[in-house]
Structure formats: C-alpha cells, structure tokens
Scaffold this active site. Structure first.
Site, PDB file in Angstrom:
ATOM      1  N   CYS A  56       0.828  -1.208   0.000  1.00 51.33           N
ATOM      2  CA  CYS A  56       0.000   0.000   0.000  1.00 51.33           C
ATOM      3  C   CYS A  56       0.861   1.257   0.000  1.00 51.33           C
ATOM      4  CB  CYS A  56      -0.920  -0.026   1.216  1.00 51.33           C
ATOM      5  SG  CYS A  56      -1.899   1.453   1.398  1.00 51.33           S
ATOM      6  N   CYS A  72      -1.780   1.681  -2.925  1.00 50.88           N
ATOM      7  CA  CYS A  72      -2.762   2.742  -2.671  1.00 50.88           C
ATOM      8  C   CYS A  72      -2.169   4.149  -2.685  1.00 50.88           C
ATOM      9  CB  CYS A  72      -3.419   2.570  -1.300  1.00 50.88           C
ATOM     10  SG  CYS A  72      -3.418   0.927  -0.608  1.00 50.88           S
ATOM     11  N   LYS A 124      -0.464   5.336  -6.011  1.00 48.50           N
ATOM     12  CA  LYS A 124      -1.556   5.299  -6.999  1.00 48.50           C
ATOM     13  C   LYS A 124      -2.514   6.482  -6.825  1.00 48.50           C
ATOM     14  CE  LYS A 124      -5.287   3.767  -5.946  1.00 48.50           C
ATOM     15  NZ  LYS A 124      -5.830   2.447  -5.884  1.00 48.50           N
ATOM     16  N   TYR A 178      -8.960  -3.825 -11.349  1.00 46.90           N
ATOM     17  CA  TYR A 178      -8.883  -2.419 -10.968  1.00 46.90           C
ATOM     18  C   TYR A 178      -7.470  -1.855 -11.020  1.00 46.90           C
ATOM     19  CZ  TYR A 178      -7.755  -2.631  -5.860  1.00 46.90           C
ATOM     20  OH  TYR A 178      -7.174  -2.794  -4.644  1.00 46.90           O
ATOM     21  N   GLU A 216      -7.005   1.496 -13.105  1.00 45.27           N
ATOM     22  CA  GLU A 216      -6.553   2.704 -12.399  1.00 45.27           C
ATOM     23  C   GLU A 216      -5.258   3.242 -13.008  1.00 45.27           C
ATOM     24  OE1 GLU A 216      -8.358   1.991  -7.916  1.00 45.27           O
ATOM     25  OE2 GLU A 216      -6.299   1.405  -8.302  1.00 45.27           O
ATOM     26  N   HIS A 226     -27.411  20.131  -0.153  1.00 43.55           N
ATOM     27  CA  HIS A 226     -27.523  20.689  -1.496  1.00 43.55           C
ATOM     28  C   HIS A 226     -26.511  21.808  -1.706  1.00 43.55           C
ATOM     29  CE1 HIS A 226     -29.603  21.352  -5.242  1.00 43.55           C
ATOM     30  NE2 HIS A 226     -29.700  22.639  -4.971  1.00 43.55           N
ATOM     31  N   GLU A 281     -26.201  13.926  -2.362  1.00 43.71           N
ATOM     32  CA  GLU A 281     -27.640  14.058  -2.084  1.00 43.71           C
ATOM     33  C   GLU A 281     -28.467  13.200  -3.038  1.00 43.71           C
ATOM     34  OE1 GLU A 281     -29.692  17.782  -2.896  1.00 43.71           O
ATOM     35  OE2 GLU A 281     -28.105  18.372  -4.286  1.00 43.71           O
TER      36      GLU A 281
HETATM   37  P1  FAD Z   1       1.609  -6.046   2.139  1.00 45.18           P
HETATM   38  O1  FAD Z   1       1.198  -4.622   2.358  1.00 45.18           O
HETATM   39  O2  FAD Z   1       1.898  -6.455   0.755  1.00 45.18           O
HETATM   40  O3  FAD Z   1       2.888  -6.297   3.074  1.00 45.18           O
HETATM   41  C1  FAD Z   1       3.596  -7.498   3.060  1.00 45.18           C
HETATM   42  C2  FAD Z   1       5.046  -7.191   3.393  1.00 45.18           C
HETATM   43  O4  FAD Z   1       5.726  -8.404   3.712  1.00 45.18           O
HETATM   44  C3  FAD Z   1       5.807  -6.594   2.220  1.00 45.18           C
HETATM   45  O5  FAD Z   1       6.613  -5.517   2.660  1.00 45.18           O
HETATM   46  C4  FAD Z   1       6.682  -7.752   1.728  1.00 45.18           C
HETATM   47  O6  FAD Z   1       7.830  -7.318   1.075  1.00 45.18           O
HETATM   48  C5  FAD Z   1       6.978  -8.431   3.047  1.00 45.18           C
HETATM   49  N1  FAD Z   1       7.389  -9.839   2.915  1.00 45.18           N
HETATM   50  C6  FAD Z   1       6.950 -10.742   2.013  1.00 45.18           C
HETATM   51  N2  FAD Z   1       7.504 -11.952   2.266  1.00 45.18           N
HETATM   52  C7  FAD Z   1       8.307 -11.779   3.343  1.00 45.18           C
HETATM   53  C8  FAD Z   1       9.132 -12.652   4.089  1.00 45.18           C
HETATM   54  N3  FAD Z   1       9.198 -13.949   3.806  1.00 45.18           N
HETATM   55  N4  FAD Z   1       9.830 -12.135   5.122  1.00 45.18           N
HETATM   56  C9  FAD Z   1       9.750 -10.818   5.439  1.00 45.18           C
HETATM   57  N5  FAD Z   1       8.966  -9.955   4.772  1.00 45.18           N
HETATM   58  C10 FAD Z   1       8.243 -10.427   3.747  1.00 45.18           C
HETATM   59  N6  FAD Z   1      -5.978  -1.285  -1.209  1.00 45.18           N
HETATM   60  C11 FAD Z   1      -6.820  -0.328  -0.761  1.00 45.18           C
HETATM   61  O7  FAD Z   1      -7.439  -0.501   0.286  1.00 45.18           O
HETATM   62  N7  FAD Z   1      -7.006   0.829  -1.464  1.00 45.18           N
HETATM   63  C12 FAD Z   1      -6.354   1.080  -2.619  1.00 45.18           C
HETATM   64  O8  FAD Z   1      -6.542   2.132  -3.226  1.00 45.18           O
HETATM   65  C13 FAD Z   1      -5.437   0.097  -3.096  1.00 45.18           C
HETATM   66  N8  FAD Z   1      -4.739   0.318  -4.215  1.00 45.18           N
HETATM   67  C14 FAD Z   1      -3.835  -0.607  -4.636  1.00 45.18           C
HETATM   68  C15 FAD Z   1      -3.119  -0.334  -5.781  1.00 45.18           C
HETATM   69  C16 FAD Z   1      -2.203  -1.251  -6.256  1.00 45.18           C
HETATM   70  C17 FAD Z   1      -1.409  -0.926  -7.494  1.00 45.18           C
HETATM   71  C18 FAD Z   1      -2.005  -2.469  -5.557  1.00 45.18           C
HETATM   72  C19 FAD Z   1      -1.008  -3.475  -6.054  1.00 45.18           C
HETATM   73  C20 FAD Z   1      -2.707  -2.741  -4.408  1.00 45.18           C
HETATM   74  C21 FAD Z   1      -3.631  -1.819  -3.932  1.00 45.18           C
HETATM   75  N9  FAD Z   1      -4.386  -2.038  -2.786  1.00 45.18           N
HETATM   76  C22 FAD Z   1      -5.275  -1.093  -2.345  1.00 45.18           C
HETATM   77  C23 FAD Z   1      -4.238  -3.306  -2.022  1.00 45.18           C
HETATM   78  C24 FAD Z   1      -3.366  -3.102  -0.773  1.00 45.18           C
HETATM   79  O9  FAD Z   1      -2.129  -2.540  -1.141  1.00 45.18           O
HETATM   80  C25 FAD Z   1      -3.153  -4.455  -0.097  1.00 45.18           C
HETATM   81  O10 FAD Z   1      -4.417  -5.025   0.161  1.00 45.18           O
HETATM   82  C26 FAD Z   1      -2.405  -4.324   1.226  1.00 45.18           C
HETATM   83  O11 FAD Z   1      -1.157  -3.720   1.058  1.00 45.18           O
HETATM   84  C27 FAD Z   1      -2.225  -5.716   1.852  1.00 45.18           C
HETATM   85  O12 FAD Z   1      -1.520  -5.617   3.058  1.00 45.18           O
HETATM   86  P2  FAD Z   1      -0.740  -6.874   3.638  1.00 45.18           P
HETATM   87  O13 FAD Z   1      -0.264  -6.472   4.995  1.00 45.18           O
HETATM   88  O14 FAD Z   1      -1.536  -8.087   3.504  1.00 45.18           O
HETATM   89  O15 FAD Z   1       0.513  -7.066   2.677  1.00 45.18           O
HETATM   90  P1  NA7 Z   2      -6.890  -9.501 -10.803  1.00 44.06           P
HETATM   91  O1  NA7 Z   2      -8.007  -8.928 -10.038  1.00 44.06           O
HETATM   92  O2  NA7 Z   2      -6.521 -10.902 -10.527  1.00 44.06           O
HETATM   93  O3  NA7 Z   2      -7.155  -9.336 -12.359  1.00 44.06           O
HETATM   94  C1  NA7 Z   2      -6.233  -9.707 -13.320  1.00 44.06           C
HETATM   95  C2  NA7 Z   2      -6.638  -9.123 -14.656  1.00 44.06           C
HETATM   96  O4  NA7 Z   2      -5.638  -9.475 -15.614  1.00 44.06           O
HETATM   97  C3  NA7 Z   2      -7.949  -9.677 -15.184  1.00 44.06           C
HETATM   98  O5  NA7 Z   2      -8.582  -8.673 -15.925  1.00 44.06           O
HETATM   99  C4  NA7 Z   2      -7.477 -10.822 -16.079  1.00 44.06           C
HETATM  100  O6  NA7 Z   2      -8.384 -11.114 -17.099  1.00 44.06           O
HETATM  101  C5  NA7 Z   2      -6.227 -10.243 -16.652  1.00 44.06           C
HETATM  102  N1  NA7 Z   2      -5.247 -11.249 -17.081  1.00 44.06           N
HETATM  103  C6  NA7 Z   2      -4.755 -12.267 -16.363  1.00 44.06           C
HETATM  104  N2  NA7 Z   2      -3.832 -12.949 -17.085  1.00 44.06           N
HETATM  105  C7  NA7 Z   2      -3.766 -12.338 -18.291  1.00 44.06           C
HETATM  106  C8  NA7 Z   2      -2.995 -12.550 -19.449  1.00 44.06           C
HETATM  107  N3  NA7 Z   2      -2.134 -13.554 -19.520  1.00 44.06           N
HETATM  108  N4  NA7 Z   2      -3.156 -11.730 -20.512  1.00 44.06           N
HETATM  109  C9  NA7 Z   2      -4.039 -10.715 -20.444  1.00 44.06           C
HETATM  110  N5  NA7 Z   2      -4.803 -10.451 -19.367  1.00 44.06           N
HETATM  111  C10 NA7 Z   2      -4.668 -11.250 -18.290  1.00 44.06           C
HETATM  112  O7  NA7 Z   2      -5.560  -8.660 -10.621  1.00 44.06           O
HETATM  113  P2  NA7 Z   2      -5.147  -7.147 -10.294  1.00 44.06           P
HETATM  114  O8  NA7 Z   2      -3.659  -7.102 -10.389  1.00 44.06           O
HETATM  115  O9  NA7 Z   2      -5.848  -6.145 -11.116  1.00 44.06           O
HETATM  116  O10 NA7 Z   2      -5.562  -6.956  -8.781  1.00 44.06           O
HETATM  117  C11 NA7 Z   2      -5.202  -7.933  -7.828  1.00 44.06           C
HETATM  118  C12 NA7 Z   2      -5.396  -7.408  -6.461  1.00 44.06           C
HETATM  119  O11 NA7 Z   2      -4.321  -6.493  -6.206  1.00 44.06           O
HETATM  120  C13 NA7 Z   2      -6.658  -6.660  -6.252  1.00 44.06           C
HETATM  121  O12 NA7 Z   2      -7.612  -7.443  -5.602  1.00 44.06           O
HETATM  122  C14 NA7 Z   2      -6.205  -5.474  -5.418  1.00 44.06           C
HETATM  123  O13 NA7 Z   2      -6.591  -5.615  -4.083  1.00 44.06           O
HETATM  124  C15 NA7 Z   2      -4.738  -5.421  -5.486  1.00 44.06           C
HETATM  125  P3  NA7 Z   2      -9.601 -12.165 -16.909  1.00 44.06           P
HETATM  126  O14 NA7 Z   2     -10.662 -11.438 -16.154  1.00 44.06           O
HETATM  127  O15 NA7 Z   2      -9.029 -13.330 -16.128  1.00 44.06           O
HETATM  128  O16 NA7 Z   2      -9.979 -12.521 -18.279  1.00 44.06           O
END
Ligand code: FAD
Ligand code: NA7
Length: 515
Positions: free
Chosen positions: A81, A86, A89, A222, A226, A490, A495
């Site tokens: 995040c 998050c 982004k 998403y 995004e 409003h 609303e």
């Molecule tokens: P993480 O935040 O991924 O933390 C896990 C940590 O553990 C990482 O630092 C990793 O490097 C570390 N780690 C992994 N393996 C090991 C190991 N073996 N030993 C030590 N450390 C390790 N969520 C929202 O609510 N709002 C948003 O707008 C949003 N936007 C997102 C946009 C993007 C592009 C992405 C990819 C995700 C987004 N999310 C959003 C999802 C959100 O980021 C995740 O749900 C959240 O970070 C999950 O938290 P977590 O603690 O499970 O894992």
């Molecule tokens: P998602 O939610 O698993 O979606 C992956 C998307 O990528 C989905 O639209 C898939 O299409 C598409 N996809 C998967 N493989 C391929 C290949 N090989 N070629 C083209 N398109 C593909 O992943 P996100 O990364 O967007 O988000 C994952 C989580 O990260 C989300 O829940 C957030 O909390 C943060 P499909 O629908 O399978 O046809």
C-alpha cells in the site's frame, strides 16, 4: 537431539512450558530470541498487528524484506500500500484529476496561459519523497513502541520458530508461541517471451524515473484500469488491453460505465486481446505482438512501456510452511478460520496472503489489530469480512459497498429485489460542459418488508469520499425508508443517493433533472 514438550512430562504444566522455552533457546547452537509475537511481513496488516500488540505491553519482532523486481526496483518497510499500491496510486490519480481541473478552471474564469503538461520526473520524485517519509514514519513508530524490526526474509523452521535471512546472508532465529504471517503478494507475470525481461508491473511504475511514454496496460481489473486511467490523464498515449470483461467480481453495469467513460475520454481500450511476445528494439522501444483470445488475429504495435496488471500471487512459496504444518489453497493462499488461525497451532495469517479476504489495506489493518486484541487482551471481537466498501480510482471514480446486482439476484432472486437508480449531473460539470453520461447511482434493496439495503453503487467525482458514510449506514442495517427519510445536502452529488426513487422495474427514465 530433538526436543519436544512431551519429553518433559512429569513437571507441572506451567513449569514444563517455562522449562521447554528455556531449553529450546539453547538446544540448537544458534541463539534464539524469544518474543510474545513474531510478525512476518511489515505491510499494512503486519505493522498494525505488531504495533497493537506492543501497545498492549507485549514483546514483538517484525521481519520485513522486499525482493527486487525483475528490473531491480526495490523499496523499504510499509508493504504494498505505502510503496507500490494505494498511496502512490492515489497521488498519481490526484495529479491526473488536477490536469482536468485546470482545463475546467479556464471555463470558470481563471486565466491560465499556454499548454497544460505534466512533468513526470517532478511528479514521480514528489511521490517517492512522500513514500520515503512514510517508510521513515513506520520505523519511528516501531522504535517508539520498542518493536524489534529486522530487515530480514522470514521463513519457518517449525511452528514456533522463524529464521530471518538478512541481505548479507546472516541468519537470526526467533521463537514465539504466536506467529503472524502477513507477507502479502506480488504481481504475477504471464508466461510469454519478454514478459519478465522487458515489461514492468505496478511494483515498478511508481518508482520509474523516466516518463513511461506510449504505454500498453495489460489487465482489466482495478489495478489495470486505475493505472491506465491516470497515465492517460497525465497525457501519455495509453492503450488498455482487456482479455475478457472489465472489473471481474464488480457489478458489471457499473464496470461498463467506468470503461465507457475511459473510452469517451479518448483512451484506446481493446477487448479480447492478449500479448504473446515482447521484444526490445535497438531504439529501446518495445515491439509487442498481440493475439485475439480465439487465436484468429495477430497484430504488432510498438510501445515505450508495457505495464502488466495480470493478477497477484501470495508470497508463500518460500516460507517453508510445510515445516510448520501450515496449509494453503491451490492459489498458495494460507487457509484460515474466522479467528485468522491457520492449520498450525499458534500461527495466524492476515491480509492479502490469507484465503478469501478482500485484498484491501483497511481490511488487513483492522484484522491485524483485532487479532492482537484477541491474542493479548482477551477480546472476542472477530473481523467482519462482509459489507466492505471499496473504490476504483478510475478517472471517474466508482465506489461500492455490499452486493453487486448479479450477486444480489443470485442470492435473493430478481423478484425479491428492488433496484433504484439514477443518472445525475454534478453541478461542477455544468460550466465546463463536461459530459456526465456515466455519472450514475444504484441502490439495491430487498423488495418487501423494511427494504433492507443490500448494495450501493456510485460513479462520479469523489465517489470514495461519498461512500464511506453510506457504508456506516449499511453496516448499521439501513433500510430504503431510512435512506429516503434523510435530508440531502444541497448542492452535492451525495444528495442524489438520498433522493433516489426510480426503480428499474418501473421502466421510468432515471435521468435526474433540476433540483
Ligand atoms: P503487504 O502490504 O503487501 O505487506 C507485506 C510485506 O511483507 C511486504 O513488505 C513484503 O515485502 C513483506 N514480505 C513478504 N515476504 C516476506 C518474508 N518472507 N519475510 C519478510 N517480509 C516479507 N488497497 C486499498 O485498500 N485501497 C487502494 O486504493 C489500493 N490500491 C492498490 C493499488 C495497487 C497498485 C495495488 C497493487 C494494491 C492496492 N491495494 C489497495 C491493495 C493493498 O495494497 C493491499 O491489500 C495491502 O497492502 C495488503 O496488506 P498486507 O499487509 O496483507 O501485505
Ligand atoms: P486480478 O483482479 O486478478 O485481475 C487480473 C486481470 O488481468 C484480469 O482482468 C485478467 O483477465 C487479466 N489477465 C490475467 N492474465 C492475463 C494474461 N495472460 N493476458 C491478459 N490479461 C490477463 O488482478 P489485479 O492485479 O488487477 O488486482 C489484484 C489485487 O491487487 C486486487 O484485488 C487489489 O486488491 C490489489 P480475466 O478477467 O481473467 O480474463
């Protein structure tokens, strides 16, 4: 010698446990530090859990380690995040929205000379500086609470012992009766030639020093929408590739409006196509071969950047989970019960790595805090994983809480639902003559009795800000009667939700006109 609790039979249980801990500490040459709680993963969930336990007076160790991406991007503590999710982004989304606002500002009388362009180097530098300040803040907060932070990669030795491997290869051994797995996930790479070598993911985008240029975004979920949305908003020529449907799992009527809006804004969205080959040319551009899903059509096009948003995998394969008896599902996610307990006693999993959990930061944080309170404060409160609001930060935001129309129909049957809907025009769209074709709301309720609200959907400016309060109402079991008894504020977009009255069943025109 293999040391087991059973080997100490004959001692009273309390003494036996103390003795066992003491002997374990010295049983294998390496010194093992003892903690009340060990957290593997210093992201949203792990940090929240660790800090809460420390606030309750417990000794806590947090291990966090980031393996670099295939092109070498890496970052510091805080997890997805903060570093690659998050936060960067939303800041880039905001930068893109500002571009629109500057255009609007001219119509509102602001005298803004010249072309409006964004400087990627400045933007990404500012975002990275903010992220670094958050990294620093997390370290300070751990330090203040006397949480021991190790920048080390954790894996299990057994269900009570974690081995941490530092960057230089040094090992540390930690022991506890309570271990939390909070390692999150990382982007998944499709299996075509050039994917790992030449493409980037969201793990690289926000740390990219050079402007992405002409960009192909692959993935219809998403993250893909995004990223494509803000890149296009920042002025980059952006193509979005959607293999099947956009926003799988979300309400599909809303998903279509979101993508329609992106197309109307000038983005090129191609459906039913996937990349099959990416090759780097001598001028450093990427030659991408795209194929239709049915294999009948192949085209090539050149891009400066290919961003893969094709899903995420949980980071469990190198945790040595089997040594501790921790089971995963076929996607590698840790199997947990409603108390976040894994199949190994004393081991818990929270956040993105756990099975059947919405992958959202506030979900990971709340479940981490509640877990710490159950472990160390005798709390019985469980995390509720239903009625979780979320927002897709596309150029026109889509926010939702509760059931999609598809899921409501599947669970309740169409004849037992009432679906209220309205198209509306935000006041701020009038003077700049912005198109409001996709500004739409939908409230799904039970049809009979008190008409309990089952789902709320909103597309429009600041949808996330609007939805948070309505999510509180839904959590309290709000009904349609209660919603419509509320006086609106409003003139706002919010609303429109309390004024909603036209049902889909009626077939009436859902376009809101006037006040
Ligand atoms: P993480 O935040 O991924 O933390 C896990 C940590 O553990 C990482 O630092 C990793 O490097 C570390 N780690 C992994 N393996 C090991 C190991 N073996 N030993 C030590 N450390 C390790 N969520 C929202 O609510 N709002 C948003 O707008 C949003 N936007 C997102 C946009 C993007 C592009 C992405 C990819 C995700 C987004 N999310 C959003 C999802 C959100 O980021 C995740 O749900 C959240 O970070 C999950 O938290 P977590 O603690 O499970 O894992
Ligand atoms: P998602 O939610 O698993 O979606 C992956 C998307 O990528 C989905 O639209 C898939 O299409 C598409 N996809 C998967 N493989 C391929 C290949 N090989 N070629 C083209 N398109 C593909 O992943 P996100 O990364 O967007 O988000 C994952 C989580 O990260 C989300 O829940 C957030 O909390 C943060 P499909 O629908 O399978 O046809």
């Amino acid at each position: 010698m293999m040391l087991t609790l059973r080997g100490l039979e004959g001692f009273c249980p309390t003494y036996r446990r103390l003795l066992w801990r003491h002997l374990r500490k010295f049983s294998s040459g390496a010194q093992k530090e003892q903690y009340d709680l060990i957290v593997i993963g210093g992201g949203s969930g792990g940090l929240a859990c660790g800090k809460e336990a420390a606030d309750l007076g417990k000794t806590v160790a947090v291990l966090d380690f980031v393996k670099p991406t295939p092109i070498g991007t890496k970052w510091d503590i805080g997890g997805t995040c903060v570093n690659v999710g998050c936060i960067p982004k939303k800041l880039m989304h905001q930068a893109a929205l500002l571009g629109h606002s500057i255009h609007d500002a001219r119509k509102f009388g602001w005298n803004i000379p010249g072309d409006i362009t964004n400087n990627w180097e400045e933007l990404s530098h500012a975002v990275q500086m903010h992220v670094r300040s958050l990294n620093w803040g997390h370290k300070v907060q751990l330090n203040e609470r006397k949480v021991k932070y190790y920048n080390a990669y954790g894996s299990f030795v057994d269900a009570n012992t974690v081995r941490g491997t530092k960057k230089n290869g040094d090992k540390i051994y930690l022991q506890s009766d309570n271990i939390v797995i909070a390692v999150g996930g990382r982007p998944r790479y499709p299996n075509f030639p050039g994917a790992r070598e030449h493409c980037i993911t969201s793990d690289d985008l926000f740390w990219k020093k050079k402007p992405p240029g002409k960009t192909l975004v692959v993935g219809g979920s998403y993250v893909g929408l995004e990223c494509a949305g803000f890149l296009h908003g920042l002025g980059f020529d952006t193509t979005l590739l959607i293999r099947s449907i956009p926003l799988r799992g979300f309400d599909q009527q809303m998903a279509k409006l979101v993508t329609d809006n992106m197309t109307d804004c000038g983005m090129n969205i191609q459906y039913g196509m996937i990349p099959t080959h990416v090759e780097k040319l001598t001028d450093n551009t990427l030659k991408v071969e795209l194929q239709s899903v049915d294999g009948t059509k192949t085209i090539t096009n050149n891009f400066d950047t290919v961003l893969l948003a094709t899903g995420r995998d949980p980071l469990t394969s190198e945790l040595n989970l089997s040594s501790a008896g921790i089971e995963t599902d076929n996607m590698g996610k840790v199997i947990v019960n409603e108390e976040e307990k894994t199949t190994a006693s004393g081991v818990y999993a929270i956040g993105d790595v756990a099975e059947n959990r919405p992958e959202l930061t506030p979900v990971a944080i709340k479940s981490g805090k509640l877990l710490a309170r159950r472990l160390f404060l005798n709390s019985k409160e469980l995390m509720h994983y239903d009625v979780i609001p979320t927002t897709v930060f596309t150029p026109l935001e889509y926010s939702t809480v509760g059931l999609s129309e598809e899921n409501a129909i599947a669970q309740y049957g169409e004849e037992n639902l009432e679906i209220y809907h309205a198209f509306y025009k935000p006041l701020e769209y009038t003077i700049p003559e912005r198109d409001s074709s996709q500004c739409y709301i939908k409230v799904i309720t039970e049809r009979y009795n008190e008409q309990k609200i089952l789902g709320i959907h909103l597309i429009g400016p600041n949808a996330g800000e609007v939805m948070q309060g309505f999510a509180v109402a839904m959590r309290c079991g709000a009904t349609y009667q209660q919603l419509s008894s509320v006086v609106g504020i409003h003139p706002t977009c919010a609303e429109e939700l309390v004024k909603i009255h036209i049902t889909k069943r009626s077939g009436l025109d859902p376009t809101v006109t006037g006040c």
